[in-house]
Design a protein around this motif. Structure first.
Motif, PDB file in Angstrom:
ATOM      1  N   LYS A 245       0.866  -1.180   0.000  1.00 38.92           N
ATOM      2  CA  LYS A 245       0.000   0.000   0.000  1.00 38.92           C
ATOM      3  C   LYS A 245       0.903   1.231   0.000  1.00 38.92           C
ATOM      4  O   LYS A 245       1.646   1.463   0.947  1.00 38.92           O
ATOM      5  N   ILE A 246       0.816   2.001  -1.084  1.00 39.04           N
ATOM      6  CA  ILE A 246       1.760   3.080  -1.335  1.00 39.04           C
ATOM      7  C   ILE A 246       1.007   4.402  -1.428  1.00 39.04           C
ATOM      8  O   ILE A 246       0.025   4.513  -2.164  1.00 39.04           O
ATOM      9  N   LEU A 247       1.484   5.387  -0.694  1.00 43.55           N
ATOM     10  CA  LEU A 247       0.890   6.722  -0.722  1.00 43.55           C
ATOM     11  C   LEU A 247       1.904   7.697  -1.307  1.00 43.55           C
ATOM     12  O   LEU A 247       3.028   7.805  -0.812  1.00 43.55           O
ATOM     13  N   VAL A 248       1.497   8.388  -2.377  1.00 43.69           N
ATOM     14  CA  VAL A 248       2.351   9.372  -3.045  1.00 43.69           C
ATOM     15  C   VAL A 248       1.785  10.768  -2.766  1.00 43.69           C
ATOM     16  O   VAL A 248       0.579  10.988  -2.899  1.00 43.69           O
ATOM     17  N   ILE A 249       2.648  11.697  -2.389  1.00 48.47           N
ATOM     18  CA  ILE A 249       2.225  13.069  -2.101  1.00 48.47           C
ATOM     19  C   ILE A 249       2.956  14.010  -3.051  1.00 48.47           C
ATOM     20  O   ILE A 249       4.185  14.051  -3.074  1.00 48.47           O
ATOM     21  N   GLY A 250       2.189  14.760  -3.856  1.00 48.16           N
ATOM     22  CA  GLY A 250       2.781  15.676  -4.821  1.00 48.16           C
ATOM     23  C   GLY A 250       2.205  17.078  -4.693  1.00 48.16           C
ATOM     24  O   GLY A 250       1.044  17.256  -4.322  1.00 48.16           O
TER      25      GLY A 250
ATOM     26  N   LYS B  18      -7.800  -1.553   0.738  1.00 49.52           N
ATOM     27  CA  LYS B  18      -7.382  -2.380  -0.386  1.00 49.52           C
ATOM     28  C   LYS B  18      -6.667  -3.628   0.125  1.00 49.52           C
ATOM     29  O   LYS B  18      -5.516  -3.564   0.571  1.00 49.52           O
ATOM     30  N   GLU B  19      -7.347  -4.782   0.035  1.00 50.53           N
ATOM     31  CA  GLU B  19      -6.746  -6.025   0.511  1.00 50.53           C
ATOM     32  C   GLU B  19      -5.541  -6.419  -0.335  1.00 50.53           C
ATOM     33  O   GLU B  19      -4.581  -7.000   0.176  1.00 50.53           O
TER      34      GLU B  19
END
Length: 642
Positions: free
Chosen positions: A189-194, A251-252
């Motif tokens: 599980k990946i969180l991108v901050i832009g 999100k499994e």
């Protein structure tokens, strides 16, 4: 005290009544004492004129009766104990809560999301629904601890308060990183901050293919035609590829979510916590900094009045392209400051468009020729002639000394005493690595090259990596470096993503970069390429197949760092080449330029030679010294490509 009583006659006579002979037991002592008590009681009653009463123990009816029942007394005692227990629990709980909230005790657990101060939750929710486009993130959050997310979906915060992988920056390096992470950890599980309002996109077309499109709505559709005519979107993935940040915890099978329009203001590597500029906090397990760079400006424009600054564009992103695209269709004159990759590409692009719009395009730079810092002098002059042939007024060996305005136009005062009248200025003089987080987060900046200083594995601190333009890394072959090109963002981002999943690989892959001066002239380069180094070039006659347009038509891929994956092995050439110095009028159709340091090849430029980068990469990785570089040039088989 006992001795004093024994000397008193009264106590002495009393003690005589209870004196025991040696050998008497305790039972006799008790019996004698009862007799004394009975005699005293008889004397007491007799003194009041009553008949002495025989002493006897009291029966049950004569004993004092306690108030209430025994059950009532027991209940009263239990209530008192319960009150004391409740008070103790309340004191312990309050003390624990205070210790956690004040930070005195920190178990590194995910903190609840914080609302931006002064905003009401319901007001933010309704405002976000009315004003923000679909898929964007509004400035609202919820209490992550209020109830499990599966029970009350409406209470899920807009941004998760804790993630496994946090990527700061939504550019090419982050895109390459999360692809690598997902390939190694499919459930990640990946969180991108832009900071931009866009999903990750490629930047090279902004100064290349976009300007050669016949579509007038290109700035709105953000789709372009590659040199082979195939249409393509600037975005790496369709927006449906990403999930919303709110959905990410649910999100499994994992997923990638992008937060747009927000900025990370600080990182605490010790607690693995990131602080956003709106007050939100996010804890992470692994973090990547891929903040890229900010376009440099010139001091003469930075200090100019606001009315002048509005007519100056520093070119870097989609917003800048859209702005310049609109201006270039209306302005009478546009001046580009800078003769490097970006400046030369924009000059050729605007020069081609000027043939249809009638706009005058100027290019001003302090070097002797276009890309003078990279190419040897003879090739730089050839490139300058190429740019001039596109309709650009090239002004080399010149810099802007001052700027003023007159009749809503700009007057550029040049260091040679001339004045240049123009409607708009584009500054393309390089990048400044975005290292703002270093100041707030205690991270190291390299004093020589700039950028975050990292090791060969691209790690700045434990569980914290840096990739892309902002990374100053240790190259195991060429030493400490910082690179500002697309392929490096791909390579370093991919390596950082693999290392975030435990690979532990050092940076060894030599990234390449390329530049196109339109569809007919382009070059690819690798390693250390600097015009102050000794160079040796080997050239041959080019054909129609030796152009950027031809290689895209053959491979179907416009991103040249990807076309090398399709390169085929070739046999070395057997044609002998006699070295000779360059002369005026030479046509440098295609060739190979070697850059030397201590007689070792450390850089290579392939001029209109494509899909040969694996050979160049191998030569640099070997680090050998060669007596005859014409023999090395045979590896590229220039003549067989005619």
């Amino acid at each position: 005290m006992i001795l004093r009583h024994c000397l008193n006659p009264t106590y002495r006579s009393h003690l005589g009544l209870v004196r025991l002979s040696r050998g008497s037991n305790q039972k006799n002592l008790v019996r004698r004492q009862r007799g004394v008590n009975q005699q005293q009681a008889n004397r007491k009653y007799a003194s009041h004129g009553q008949k002495p009463v025989e002493w006897r123990p009291p029966n049950m009816s004569e004993l004092p009766v306690p108030r209430g029942s025994w059950k009532t007394a027991y209940t009263s005692i239990q209530k008192r104990y319960n009150r004391q227990l409740i008070a103790s629990i309340a004191f312990f709980t309050g003390t624990t809560i205070y210790a956690f909230s004040s930070g005195f005790i920190d178990l590194n657990l995910a903190p609840p999301m914080k609302n931006p101060p002064g905003e009401n939750e319901s007001q933010k929710s309704s405002a976000a629904a009315e004003s923000e486009p679909e898929g964007s993130v509004s400035n609202q959050s919820g209490d992550a601890k209020a109830m499990p997310v599966s029970d009350r979906p409406e209470d899920i915060p807009e941004i998760p308060s804790s993630v496994s992988y946090l990527l700061i920056g939504a550019g090419t390096a982050s895109f390459a990183a999360f692809r690598a992470i997902r390939s190694k950890d499919p459930y990640a599980k990946i969180l991108v901050i832009g900071e931009e309002e866009h999903y990750p996109y490629m930047r090279p077309p902004l100064s290349k293919e976009f300007w050669f499109s016949d579509e007038k709505e290109v700035s709105k559709t953000l789709s372009f035609k590659q040199w082979n005519g195939k249409e393509r979107s600037i975005f790496y993935e369709h927006e449906d590829f990403y999930c919303s940040p709110r959905e990410l915890p649910l999100k499994e099978n994992g997923g990638v979510a992008v937060v747009r329009g927000l900025k990370v203001a600080k990182i605490d590597p010790s607690t693995r916590r990131a602080y956003l500029d709106n007050g939100w906090e996010i804890t992470y397990e692994k973090c990547l900094i891929a903040t890229g760079g900010n376009p440099k400006n010139l001091l003469v424009f930075e200090k100019a009045p606001e009315e002048i600054q509005k007519k100056v564009t520093v070119f870097r992103n989609i917003k800048h392209f859209q702005e310049l695209d609109s201006i270039s269709r209306k302005a009478k004159s546009v001046t580009i400051i800078g003769g490097g990759f970006l400046g030369s590409e924009l000059a050729c692009a605007l020069g081609k468009r000027s043939k249809a719009t009638g706009t005058t395009v100027n290019q001003v730079f302090p070097e002797a020729g276009n890309m003078g810092k990279i190419l040897p002098e003879y090739l730089s002059q050839w490139t300058t002639d190429k740019v001039k042939s596109e309709g650009v007024h090239v002004i080399p060996n010149t810099s802007v000394k001052a700027v003023s305005s007159k009749n809503k136009r700009l007057i550029l005062h040049l260091n040679n005493g001339q004045e240049l009248l123009t409607d708009h200025v584009v500054v393309a003089v390089g990048l400044e690595p975005n290292t703002e987080l270093a100041k707030t987060s205690g991270l190291e900046i390299d004093d020589i090259h700039g950028g975050f200083r990292v090791n060969a594995e691209l790690e700045a601190r434990s569980n914290l990596w840096v990739a892309g333009d902002a990374s100053c890394f240790y190259d195991v072959k060429l030493g400490r470096r910082r690179v500002e090109h697309h392929d490096h963002a791909v390579v370093s981002g991919r390596l950082a993503g693999e290392n975030m999943t435990g690979a532990g690989k050092p940076y060894w892959h030599q990234s390449m970069f390329w530049s196109d001066l339109g569809p007919n002239v382009g070059y690819e380069a690798i390693g250390l390429v600097d015009s102050i180094m000794p160079t040796v070039g080997v050239f041959a006659r080019a054909s129609e197949k030796d152009t950027p347009k031809a290689v895209v038509e053959a491979t179907g891929e416009g991103v040249r760092s990807e076309t090398e994956l399709m390169a085929k092995e070739i046999e070395p050439s057997s044609v002998d080449i006699k070295p000779q110095p360059p002369v005026a009028g030479d046509d440098y159709g295609k060739g190979v330029i070697f850059y030397l340091r201590d007689n070792v090849i450390v850089g290579i430029v392939l001029w209109n030679v494509f899909n040969r980068m694996p050979i160049a990469r191998k030569i640099i990785s070997e680090g050998k010294s060669y007596d005859d570089l014409s023999e090395v040039a045979k590896l590229f088989n220039l003549h067989s490509l005619e």
